[in-house]
Write a protein that holds these residues in place. Structure first.
Motif, PDB file in Angstrom:
ATOM      1  N   GLU A  10     125.421  43.031  55.445  1.00  0.00           N
ATOM      2  CA  GLU A  10     125.878  43.848  54.320  1.00  0.00           C
ATOM      3  C   GLU A  10     127.241  44.411  54.668  1.00  0.00           C
ATOM      4  O   GLU A  10     127.450  44.860  55.794  1.00  0.00           O
ATOM      5  CB  GLU A  10     124.924  45.029  54.115  1.00  0.00           C
ATOM      6  N   PRO A  11     128.188  44.416  53.728  1.00  0.00           N
ATOM      7  CA  PRO A  11     129.486  45.000  54.053  1.00  0.00           C
ATOM      8  C   PRO A  11     129.405  46.491  54.319  1.00  0.00           C
ATOM      9  O   PRO A  11     128.517  47.164  53.799  1.00  0.00           O
ATOM     10  CB  PRO A  11     130.328  44.723  52.805  1.00  0.00           C
ATOM     11  N   GLU A  12     130.343  46.983  55.140  1.00  0.00           N
ATOM     12  CA  GLU A  12     130.409  48.417  55.424  1.00  0.00           C
ATOM     13  C   GLU A  12     130.803  49.155  54.159  1.00  0.00           C
ATOM     14  O   GLU A  12     131.586  48.674  53.371  1.00  0.00           O
ATOM     15  CB  GLU A  12     131.513  48.688  56.465  1.00  0.00           C
ATOM     16  N   CYS A  13     130.268  50.391  54.019  1.00  0.00           N
ATOM     17  CA  CYS A  13     130.703  51.179  52.869  1.00  0.00           C
ATOM     18  C   CYS A  13     131.693  52.244  53.298  1.00  0.00           C
ATOM     19  O   CYS A  13     132.248  52.161  54.367  1.00  0.00           O
ATOM     20  CB  CYS A  13     129.521  51.744  52.120  1.00  0.00           C
ATOM     21  N   SER A  14     131.877  53.246  52.474  1.00  0.00           N
ATOM     22  CA  SER A  14     133.036  54.127  52.595  1.00  0.00           C
ATOM     23  C   SER A  14     133.348  54.720  53.964  1.00  0.00           C
ATOM     24  O   SER A  14     134.495  54.975  54.250  1.00  0.00           O
ATOM     25  CB  SER A  14     132.906  55.263  51.598  1.00  0.00           C
ATOM     26  N   SER A  15     132.351  54.949  54.812  1.00  0.00           N
ATOM     27  CA  SER A  15     132.696  55.591  56.077  1.00  0.00           C
ATOM     28  C   SER A  15     133.301  54.587  57.053  1.00  0.00           C
ATOM     29  O   SER A  15     132.992  53.412  57.024  1.00  0.00           O
ATOM     30  CB  SER A  15     131.462  56.210  56.699  1.00  0.00           C
ATOM     31  N   GLU A  16     134.119  55.076  57.934  1.00  0.00           N
ATOM     32  CA  GLU A  16     134.812  54.212  58.893  1.00  0.00           C
ATOM     33  C   GLU A  16     134.345  54.566  60.293  1.00  0.00           C
ATOM     34  O   GLU A  16     134.708  55.605  60.817  1.00  0.00           O
ATOM     35  CB  GLU A  16     136.305  54.446  58.750  1.00  0.00           C
TER      36      GLU A  16
ATOM     37  N   THR B 292     144.658  44.810  51.686  1.00  0.00           N
ATOM     38  CA  THR B 292     144.435  44.707  50.258  1.00  0.00           C
ATOM     39  C   THR B 292     145.546  45.450  49.517  1.00  0.00           C
ATOM     40  O   THR B 292     145.534  45.586  48.328  1.00  0.00           O
ATOM     41  CB  THR B 292     143.075  45.292  49.855  1.00  0.00           C
ATOM     42  N   LEU B 293     146.531  45.903  50.265  1.00  0.00           N
ATOM     43  CA  LEU B 293     147.611  46.681  49.667  1.00  0.00           C
ATOM     44  C   LEU B 293     148.927  45.948  49.736  1.00  0.00           C
ATOM     45  O   LEU B 293     149.135  45.110  50.567  1.00  0.00           O
ATOM     46  CB  LEU B 293     147.768  47.998  50.432  1.00  0.00           C
ATOM     47  N   SER B 294     149.816  46.294  48.851  1.00  0.00           N
ATOM     48  CA  SER B 294     151.171  45.776  48.983  1.00  0.00           C
ATOM     49  C   SER B 294     152.137  46.893  48.660  1.00  0.00           C
ATOM     50  O   SER B 294     151.796  47.863  48.009  1.00  0.00           O
ATOM     51  CB  SER B 294     151.388  44.610  48.026  1.00  0.00           C
ATOM     52  N   LYS B 295     153.356  46.752  49.157  1.00  0.00           N
ATOM     53  CA  LYS B 295     154.334  47.791  48.870  1.00  0.00           C
ATOM     54  C   LYS B 295     154.547  47.870  47.367  1.00  0.00           C
ATOM     55  O   LYS B 295     154.710  46.861  46.712  1.00  0.00           O
ATOM     56  CB  LYS B 295     155.665  47.420  49.521  1.00  0.00           C
ATOM     57  N   SER B 296     154.562  49.062  46.824  1.00  0.00           N
ATOM     58  CA  SER B 296     154.688  49.210  45.382  1.00  0.00           C
ATOM     59  C   SER B 296     155.947  48.544  44.862  1.00  0.00           C
ATOM     60  O   SER B 296     155.958  47.926  43.821  1.00  0.00           O
ATOM     61  CB  SER B 296     154.684  50.688  45.014  1.00  0.00           C
ATOM     62  N   SER B 297     157.028  48.661  45.613  1.00  0.00           N
ATOM     63  CA  SER B 297     158.287  48.115  45.124  1.00  0.00           C
ATOM     64  C   SER B 297     158.358  46.604  45.267  1.00  0.00           C
ATOM     65  O   SER B 297     159.269  45.973  44.775  1.00  0.00           O
ATOM     66  CB  SER B 297     159.444  48.781  45.857  1.00  0.00           C
ATOM     67  N   GLU B 298     157.361  45.990  45.963  1.00  0.00           N
ATOM     68  CA  GLU B 298     157.335  44.533  46.049  1.00  0.00           C
ATOM     69  C   GLU B 298     156.330  43.948  45.071  1.00  0.00           C
ATOM     70  O   GLU B 298     156.255  42.755  44.906  1.00  0.00           O
ATOM     71  CB  GLU B 298     156.911  44.095  47.461  1.00  0.00           C
TER      72      GLU B 298
ATOM     73  N   CYS C   7     143.514  37.249  54.956  1.00  0.00           N
ATOM     74  CA  CYS C   7     142.477  36.434  54.295  1.00  0.00           C
ATOM     75  C   CYS C   7     143.009  36.011  52.926  1.00  0.00           C
ATOM     76  O   CYS C   7     143.199  36.847  52.038  1.00  0.00           O
ATOM     77  CB  CYS C   7     141.172  37.182  54.120  1.00  0.00           C
ATOM     78  N   GLU C   8     143.207  34.712  52.777  1.00  0.00           N
ATOM     79  CA  GLU C   8     143.766  34.179  51.529  1.00  0.00           C
ATOM     80  C   GLU C   8     142.812  34.410  50.355  1.00  0.00           C
ATOM     81  O   GLU C   8     143.225  34.765  49.253  1.00  0.00           O
ATOM     82  CB  GLU C   8     144.000  32.688  51.733  1.00  0.00           C
ATOM     83  N   GLN C   9     141.532  34.232  50.637  1.00  0.00           N
ATOM     84  CA  GLN C   9     140.527  34.409  49.585  1.00  0.00           C
ATOM     85  C   GLN C   9     140.554  35.841  49.044  1.00  0.00           C
ATOM     86  O   GLN C   9     140.398  36.089  47.856  1.00  0.00           O
ATOM     87  CB  GLN C   9     139.144  34.076  50.150  1.00  0.00           C
ATOM     88  N   GLN C  10     140.804  36.793  49.934  1.00  0.00           N
ATOM     89  CA  GLN C  10     140.867  38.198  49.537  1.00  0.00           C
ATOM     90  C   GLN C  10     142.048  38.447  48.583  1.00  0.00           C
ATOM     91  O   GLN C  10     141.929  39.195  47.616  1.00  0.00           O
ATOM     92  CB  GLN C  10     141.025  39.065  50.785  1.00  0.00           C
ATOM     93  N   VAL C  11     143.172  37.782  48.856  1.00  0.00           N
ATOM     94  CA  VAL C  11     144.345  37.926  47.984  1.00  0.00           C
ATOM     95  C   VAL C  11     144.011  37.379  46.599  1.00  0.00           C
ATOM     96  O   VAL C  11     144.336  37.979  45.566  1.00  0.00           O
ATOM     97  CB  VAL C  11     145.568  37.169  48.581  1.00  0.00           C
TER      98      VAL C  11
ATOM     99  N   CYS D  84     135.176  40.461  57.080  1.00  0.00           N
ATOM    100  CA  CYS D  84     134.407  40.558  55.824  1.00  0.00           C
ATOM    101  C   CYS D  84     133.665  41.880  55.716  1.00  0.00           C
ATOM    102  O   CYS D  84     133.336  42.323  54.621  1.00  0.00           O
ATOM    103  CB  CYS D  84     133.394  39.418  55.726  1.00  0.00           C
ATOM    104  N   ARG D  85     133.388  42.514  56.841  1.00  0.00           N
ATOM    105  CA  ARG D  85     132.559  43.724  56.822  1.00  0.00           C
ATOM    106  C   ARG D  85     133.234  44.876  56.085  1.00  0.00           C
ATOM    107  O   ARG D  85     132.576  45.787  55.611  1.00  0.00           O
ATOM    108  CB  ARG D  85     132.201  44.159  58.245  1.00  0.00           C
ATOM    109  N   THR D  86     134.549  44.860  56.008  1.00  0.00           N
ATOM    110  CA  THR D  86     135.229  45.958  55.303  1.00  0.00           C
ATOM    111  C   THR D  86     135.957  45.456  54.061  1.00  0.00           C
ATOM    112  O   THR D  86     136.810  46.147  53.523  1.00  0.00           O
ATOM    113  CB  THR D  86     136.243  46.658  56.227  1.00  0.00           C
ATOM    114  N   CYS D  87     135.612  44.241  53.645  1.00  0.00           N
ATOM    115  CA  CYS D  87     136.322  43.663  52.499  1.00  0.00           C
ATOM    116  C   CYS D  87     135.714  44.157  51.186  1.00  0.00           C
ATOM    117  O   CYS D  87     134.497  44.172  51.023  1.00  0.00           O
ATOM    118  CB  CYS D  87     136.237  42.141  52.580  1.00  0.00           C
TER     119      CYS D  87
END
Ligand code: SF4
Length: 391
Positions: free
Chosen positions: A14-20, A33-39, A110-114, A362-365
Motif C-alpha cells: 500500500e502506498p504511504e500516506c500523508s506522514s513522512e 511531481t512538481l515543476s517550477k511555476s515559471s517553466e 518516473c516517466e509514468q508519473q509525469v 512507488c510508496r510515496t507516489c
C-alpha cells in the motif's frame, strides 16, 4: 527486528500516506511531481500576469491521495482511457507546444508519473497548493529578491508572455556582461526536435572569473538526496547549460521560436510589455520586432560559456544549507538521456514506470493506487516468485 521489504513486496505494498517517516527519503518522489511555476505549461495560456523577473519552486513532503472516492477514481480512469485511445503523439495529445526542463527531470525519476500528472492535472494543482510547496517557492523568491526586483506585468496574449521572457533574458544578459550575478534567468530552445523551456536559478562569476550555474533544491528533511534523485537534478542543470549556451552562441533562431510556439510576429504587445521594453532601452511594438532586436543584440554579446554547475541543497524548515554538489557536465550522457526521454514525447515508444529495483519510489507516489505499470510489475514479480518456489 524488522525485515526489509523485497522489491516485489514494495511494488505490491500500500502506498504511504500523508506522514513522512523520519530517517527515510520518501519525500524524494514528491519532489518530482512538481515543476517550477515559471517553466510550467500554465504559461501557455497567454493571459494574466507575468513578471519582469520570475520565481520557481521545488519539493513537497506531503502525499495527496487518489483513493477513497470510487466515483472520482472511475471518472479519472475513463478520462485516462479516452486520452490513451487518442492516436496523436504524446506532445500533441497533452496539447503541449513545449516541455519544461523540470518535466524532463521528473521523467528521469518516473516517466509514468509525469504522464499521470498530465492526465490528471487537478492532482498537480492540489499539490502546488500544499503549504510545504509554498515554503519552497518562498525560499526561491526570497533569494531572487536579494538581488533583483520582481515587477508584475499584465499580459494579454501568448506574444506578451513570450515577449516578457525574452526581455527578461536580454536584461539579465546585460547584467552578466557587466560581471553581475543574475537569478531566475529564462532559457529556451530546441533540443531533439522539441522546444524546451527552463529557468536557471542563478548565474554568477566566481573569484577566478569562471561562470557558475547554481540550482537551489529545497528539501523536507535535512539530508542529501539519494543517487536516483541526484541523477535527475544532474540532467536538469546540464540541459540548462545546453540551452543557455545555444542562446548566447546564436544557435537559436527566430524561425524555431515561431515554428514551435505558433506565435504571430505581427501581433502588437500590450502597453505594459511595450513600457518594459522601453525601460531596458528597446523601442519595439511587435513580437517579430522584438525577436529581431534580441537576436541582433546577442550577435554583439560576449558572455562566456558555463564553467561550473552547482546544486545547493537547502532545508525547508529553516532555509539552512544542507550541502553543495558540483556536477560534472558530461555532454555525451546528457544528449543520450535527452534522446531517450524525448523519444516518448515524439511517440516513438510507450511510457515507462520505475524498474523493480526502484519500486521504493512507488510508496510515496500520488498515483500508486491507479498505476497500471506498478500493478503489472507486481503481478510479474509474484508470478516469478511462484515459479521459483515450484522449482
Ligand atoms: S506508482 Fe511507481 S511506477 Fe507508477 S507512476 Fe508512481 S512511481 Fe511511477
Amino acid at each position: 527486528m524488522q525485515r526489509e521489504l523485497s522489491d516485489a513486496e514494495l511494488l505490491a505494498a500500500e502506498p504511504e500516506c500523508s506522514s513522512e517517516p523520519e530517517g527515510t527519503e520518501l519525500c524524494e518522489g514528491d519532489d518530482h511531481t512538481l515543476s517550477k511555476s515559471s517553466e510550467s505549461e500554465s504559461d501557455q495560456t497567454g493571459h494574466g500576469t507575468d513578471k519582469a523577473a520570475c520565481s520557481g519552486h521545488e519539493q513537497s513532503s506531503i502525499q495527496l491521495s487518489l483513493s477513497g472516492n470510487r466515483t472520482d477514481s472511475q471518472c479519472e480512469g475513463s478520462s485516462i482511457k479516452r486520452r490513451r485511445q487518442d492516436n496523436r503523439i504524446p506532445l500533441e495529445r497533452f496539447d503541449r507546444k513545449y516541455l519544461s526542463v523540470t518535466d524532463l527531470s521528473r521523467q528521469a525519476w518516473c516517466e509514468q508519473q509525469v504522464v499521470y500528472g498530465m492526465e490528471l492535472p487537478h492532482i498537480q494543482q492540489l499539490r502546488d497548493e500544499v503549504p510545504v510547496v509554498k515554503t519552497g517557492s518562498s525560499i526561491h523568491l526570497a533569494r531572487e529578491l536579494e538581488i533583483q526586483d520582481v515587477v508584475p506585468i499584465n499580459i494579454e496574449s501568448q506574444e506578451d508572455s513570450w515577449g516578457v521572457k525574452l526581455l527578461n533574458f536580454l536584461s539579465m544578459i546585460q547584467f552578466l556582461q557587466t560581471g553581475e550575478c543574475v537569478r531566475e534567468l529564462p532559457v529556451f530552445g530546441e533540443l531533439e526536435g522539441i522546444f524546451l523551456v527552463g529557468v536557471i536559478d542563478e548565474l554568477c562569476y566566481n573569484s577566478s572569473g569562471e561562470l557558475e550555474l547554481h540550482e537551489l533544491k529545497t528539501r523536507g528533511q535535512p539530508t542529501l538526496p539519494r543517487a536516483a534523485q541526484r541523477k535527475s537534478y544532474h540532467l536538469q542543470v546540464s540541459v540548462y547549460k545546453l540551452l543557455f549556451e545555444a542562446m548566447i552562441k546564436g544557435q537559436l533562431n527566430k524561425d524555431t521560436i515561431i515554428h514551435h510556439l505558433h506565435l504571430q510576429t505581427e501581433r502588437s504587445f500590450g502597453s505594459e510589455v511595450i513600457a518594459y521594453a522601453q525601460k531596458i532601452g528597446l523601442s519595439v511594438n511587435t513580437f517579430g520586432g522584438l525577436l529581431d532586436l534580441i537576436f541582433l543584440n546577442l550577435m554583439y554579446t560576449e558572455i562566456p560559456t558555463v564553467d561550473i554547475l552547482k546544486i545547493e541543497y537547502c532545508y525547508q524548515a529553516d532555509a539552512s544549507v544542507i550541502g553543495t554538489e558540483v556536477v560534472c557536465f558530461e555532454e555525451e550522457w546528457v544528449k543520450k538521456e535527452l534522446k531517450y526521454y524525448c523519444s516518448f514525447w515524439k511517440g516513438q515508444r510507450e511510457a515507462k514506470g520505475v524498474d523493480i529495483e526502484e519500486a521504493w519510489k512507488c510508496r510515496t507516489c500520488d498515483f500508486a493506487d491507479i498505476c497500471q505499470w506498478r500493478k503489472k510489475k507486481a503481478e510479474e514479480a509474484a508470478e516469478k516468485n511462484q515459479a521459483n518456489h515450484r522449482k
